[in-house]
Write a protein that holds these residues in place. Structure first.
Motif, short mmCIF file in Angstrom:
data_model
loop_
_atom_site.label_atom_id
_atom_site.label_comp_id
_atom_site.label_asym_id
_atom_site.label_seq_id
_atom_site.Cartn_x
_atom_site.Cartn_y
_atom_site.Cartn_z
N GLU A 175 4.90 -1.39 -3.22
CA GLU A 175 4.42 -0.01 -3.20
C GLU A 175 3.87 0.38 -1.83
O GLU A 175 4.17 1.44 -1.29
N GLN A 176 3.07 -0.51 -1.26
CA GLN A 176 2.48 -0.24 0.06
C GLN A 176 3.56 -0.20 1.14
O GLN A 176 3.55 0.68 2.00
N ALA A 177 4.50 -1.14 1.10
CA ALA A 177 5.57 -1.18 2.10
C ALA A 177 6.44 0.06 2.04
O ALA A 177 6.91 0.56 3.07
N SER A 178 6.65 0.59 0.85
CA SER A 178 7.52 1.75 0.69
C SER A 178 6.92 3.02 1.31
O SER A 178 7.62 4.00 1.51
N LYS A 179 5.65 2.98 1.66
CA LYS A 179 5.02 4.13 2.30
C LYS A 179 5.45 4.27 3.76
O LYS A 179 5.41 5.36 4.30
N THR A 180 5.84 3.15 4.38
CA THR A 180 6.23 3.21 5.80
C THR A 180 7.65 2.74 6.07
O THR A 180 8.17 2.98 7.15
N LEU A 181 8.26 2.06 5.11
CA LEU A 181 9.63 1.59 5.28
C LEU A 181 10.55 2.39 4.37
O LEU A 181 10.26 2.58 3.19
N ARG A 182 11.66 2.85 4.93
CA ARG A 182 12.61 3.63 4.13
C ARG A 182 13.74 2.73 3.64
O ARG A 182 14.08 1.75 4.26
N ASP A 183 14.29 3.12 2.52
CA ASP A 183 15.50 2.51 2.01
C ASP A 183 15.34 1.01 1.72
O ASP A 183 16.17 0.20 2.11
N LEU A 184 14.23 0.65 1.06
CA LEU A 184 14.04 -0.75 0.65
C LEU A 184 15.17 -1.15 -0.28
O LEU A 184 15.56 -0.38 -1.16
N ARG A 185 15.69 -2.36 -0.12
CA ARG A 185 16.83 -2.79 -0.93
C ARG A 185 16.51 -3.96 -1.85
O ARG A 185 16.76 -3.90 -3.03
N ILE A 186 15.98 -5.04 -1.28
CA ILE A 186 15.77 -6.27 -2.04
C ILE A 186 14.38 -6.82 -1.74
O ILE A 186 13.93 -6.79 -0.60
N ALA A 187 13.70 -7.29 -2.77
CA ALA A 187 12.45 -8.03 -2.61
C ALA A 187 12.65 -9.40 -3.23
O ALA A 187 13.10 -9.51 -4.36
N ARG A 188 12.37 -10.42 -2.44
CA ARG A 188 12.54 -11.79 -2.92
C ARG A 188 11.22 -12.53 -2.76
O ARG A 188 10.65 -12.56 -1.67
N ILE A 189 10.72 -13.09 -3.86
CA ILE A 189 9.49 -13.86 -3.79
C ILE A 189 9.81 -15.23 -3.20
O ILE A 189 10.62 -15.97 -3.74
N VAL A 190 9.17 -15.52 -2.07
CA VAL A 190 9.41 -16.77 -1.35
C VAL A 190 8.40 -17.83 -1.78
O VAL A 190 8.73 -19.00 -1.89
N GLU A 191 7.18 -17.37 -2.04
CA GLU A 191 6.11 -18.33 -2.34
C GLU A 191 5.03 -17.64 -3.17
O GLU A 191 4.79 -16.45 -3.02
N GLN A 192 4.43 -18.41 -4.06
CA GLN A 192 3.30 -17.93 -4.85
C GLN A 192 2.19 -18.96 -4.76
O GLN A 192 2.46 -20.16 -4.79
N ASP A 193 0.96 -18.49 -4.65
CA ASP A 193 -0.16 -19.41 -4.73
C ASP A 193 -1.39 -18.67 -5.25
O ASP A 193 -1.36 -17.45 -5.42
N ILE A 194 -2.42 -19.42 -5.54
CA ILE A 194 -3.68 -18.85 -6.01
C ILE A 194 -4.78 -19.36 -5.11
O ILE A 194 -4.91 -20.57 -4.89
N HIS A 195 -5.56 -18.43 -4.59
CA HIS A 195 -6.72 -18.78 -3.78
C HIS A 195 -7.89 -18.98 -4.73
O HIS A 195 -8.23 -18.08 -5.51
N ILE A 196 -8.50 -20.16 -4.66
CA ILE A 196 -9.61 -20.50 -5.55
C ILE A 196 -10.87 -20.66 -4.71
O ILE A 196 -10.90 -21.45 -3.77
N GLU A 197 -11.87 -19.88 -5.06
CA GLU A 197 -13.16 -19.99 -4.40
C GLU A 197 -14.22 -20.00 -5.48
O GLU A 197 -14.32 -19.04 -6.26
N PRO A 198 -14.99 -21.07 -5.58
CA PRO A 198 -16.00 -21.18 -6.64
C PRO A 198 -16.90 -19.95 -6.69
O PRO A 198 -17.34 -19.44 -5.67
N GLY A 199 -17.12 -19.45 -7.89
CA GLY A 199 -17.99 -18.31 -8.09
C GLY A 199 -17.31 -16.96 -7.93
O GLY A 199 -17.91 -15.93 -8.18
#
Length: 71
Positions: A28-52
């Motif tokens: 959504e954010q990228a589509s505000k400045t980039l035109r004609d988006l075609r493909i989005a591919r998830i390369v990596e997923q992770d979770i940032h864990i910080e106690p509390g």
């Protein structure tokens, strides 16, 4: 299909809710400045864990969009 050229960039998005939300927010954010988006591919997923603190879901996406020569 006509000859075309596409550019690929990488972006990282975050969400405290889910990986899906992190990806959707990034696109959504990228589509505000980039035109004609075609493909989005998830390369990596992770979770940032910080106690509390809430978990932070992160996704690294490759986004492609049609490259247009500047004249």
């Amino acid at each position: 299909m006509a000859d075309s050229v596409y550019k690929v960039i990488q972006l990282v998005g975050t969400s405290n809710e889910s990986w899906d939300k992190a990806a959707a927010t990034t696109i959504e954010q990228a589509s505000k400045t980039l035109r004609d988006l075609r493909i989005a591919r998830i390369v990596e997923q992770d979770i940032h864990i910080e106690p509390g603190n809430a978990l932070t879901y992160r996704v690294k996406l490759e986004l492609s969009f049609k490259y247009e020569e500047q004249t």
